[in-house]
Design a protein around this motif. Structure first.
Motif, short mmCIF file in Angstrom:
data_model
loop_
_atom_site.label_atom_id
_atom_site.label_comp_id
_atom_site.label_asym_id
_atom_site.label_seq_id
_atom_site.Cartn_x
_atom_site.Cartn_y
_atom_site.Cartn_z
N SER A 93 -45.52 -12.99 20.92
CA SER A 93 -46.24 -12.33 19.84
C SER A 93 -45.30 -11.39 19.08
O SER A 93 -44.32 -10.93 19.63
N ASP A 94 -45.65 -11.14 17.83
CA ASP A 94 -44.90 -10.15 17.05
C ASP A 94 -45.69 -8.86 16.89
O ASP A 94 -45.24 -7.94 16.23
N THR A 95 -46.87 -8.80 17.49
CA THR A 95 -47.71 -7.61 17.40
C THR A 95 -47.19 -6.54 18.36
O THR A 95 -47.13 -6.77 19.57
N PRO A 96 -46.81 -5.38 17.84
CA PRO A 96 -46.29 -4.32 18.71
C PRO A 96 -47.33 -3.85 19.72
O PRO A 96 -48.50 -3.65 19.37
N THR A 97 -46.90 -3.73 20.97
CA THR A 97 -47.80 -3.27 22.03
C THR A 97 -47.28 -2.04 22.75
O THR A 97 -48.03 -1.37 23.44
N VAL A 98 -45.97 -1.74 22.62
CA VAL A 98 -45.36 -0.63 23.33
C VAL A 98 -44.48 0.16 22.37
O VAL A 98 -43.76 -0.42 21.56
N LYS A 99 -44.58 1.48 22.47
CA LYS A 99 -43.68 2.36 21.71
C LYS A 99 -42.74 3.03 22.70
O LYS A 99 -43.18 3.55 23.73
N SER A 100 -41.44 3.00 22.39
CA SER A 100 -40.43 3.61 23.26
C SER A 100 -39.59 4.60 22.47
O SER A 100 -39.27 4.37 21.31
N VAL A 101 -39.25 5.70 23.14
CA VAL A 101 -38.31 6.68 22.60
C VAL A 101 -37.26 6.86 23.68
O VAL A 101 -37.57 7.30 24.79
N VAL A 102 -36.02 6.49 23.36
CA VAL A 102 -34.94 6.50 24.35
C VAL A 102 -33.76 7.27 23.79
O VAL A 102 -33.32 7.02 22.66
N THR A 103 -33.24 8.19 24.58
CA THR A 103 -32.07 8.98 24.18
C THR A 103 -30.87 8.53 25.00
O THR A 103 -30.96 8.37 26.21
N ILE A 112 -35.32 7.76 29.13
CA ILE A 112 -36.51 7.28 28.43
C ILE A 112 -37.45 8.46 28.27
O ILE A 112 -38.02 8.96 29.24
N ASN A 113 -37.60 8.93 27.04
CA ASN A 113 -38.45 10.08 26.75
C ASN A 113 -39.93 9.69 26.70
O ASN A 113 -40.79 10.49 27.04
N TYR A 114 -40.17 8.46 26.24
CA TYR A 114 -41.53 8.01 26.04
C TYR A 114 -41.54 6.49 26.10
O TYR A 114 -40.66 5.84 25.52
N ASN A 115 -42.51 5.92 26.80
CA ASN A 115 -42.64 4.47 26.88
C ASN A 115 -44.08 4.16 27.25
O ASN A 115 -44.44 4.12 28.42
N ARG A 116 -44.91 3.97 26.23
CA ARG A 116 -46.35 3.78 26.47
C ARG A 116 -46.89 2.67 25.59
O ARG A 116 -46.37 2.36 24.53
N HIS A 117 -48.02 2.12 26.05
CA HIS A 117 -48.72 1.12 25.25
C HIS A 117 -49.29 1.77 24.00
O HIS A 117 -49.76 2.91 24.03
N ILE A 118 -49.20 1.06 22.92
CA ILE A 118 -49.77 1.53 21.65
C ILE A 118 -51.27 1.30 21.71
O ILE A 118 -51.73 0.21 22.04
#
Length: 122
Positions: A93-103, A112-118
């Motif tokens: 799928s091309d539908t985003p399901t997870v948002k990640s913020v990585v430093t 990994i600062n943030y990694n959650r389902h949208i």
């Protein structure tokens, strides 16, 4: 004696003329090194998100995380640390399901600062 003075003067003038070229070469080299570091950081951030989300069998980062590093969704703190904020999805799928913020630091420390389902907006 006059020949030595002439040669020395010519050498000094030639040296001064070359200095701007040296400065440009150093700046270009610094930018090239910065892009190499950014590319490595982009790869490390993407790989961390892939691992955190079950591997490539279950997760793909958005396309911008695979392209040229300077076009990836990142910020640079000016001190050797890049933070990438990007979405991911399942391979089918091309539908985003997870948002990640990585430093990622220049020394390749990844956090990994943030990694959650949208959450869907209903």
């Amino acid at each position: 004696m006059k020949l030595n003075t002439f040669i020395n003067s010519a050498f000094v003038i030639a040296s001064i003329a070359l200095v701007p070229g040296i400065a440009i070469a150093q700046t270009a080299n610094h930018n090239k090194i910065s892009l190499i570091n950014l590319g490595r950081a982009e790869n490390l951030a993407r790989e961390a998100a892939e691992k955190a989300n079950g591997g490539l069998q279950h997760y793909r980062a958005e396309n911008s995380m695979y392209g040229p590093a300077e076009r990836s969704p990142h910020t640079y703190d000016g001190h050797g640390t890049w933070t990438f904020t990007f979405n991911g999805h399942s391979p089918d799928s091309d539908t985003p399901t997870v948002k990640s913020v990585v430093t990622v630091s220049r020394s390749r420390i990844v956090h990994i600062n943030y990694n959650r389902h949208i959450r869907s907006r209903n």
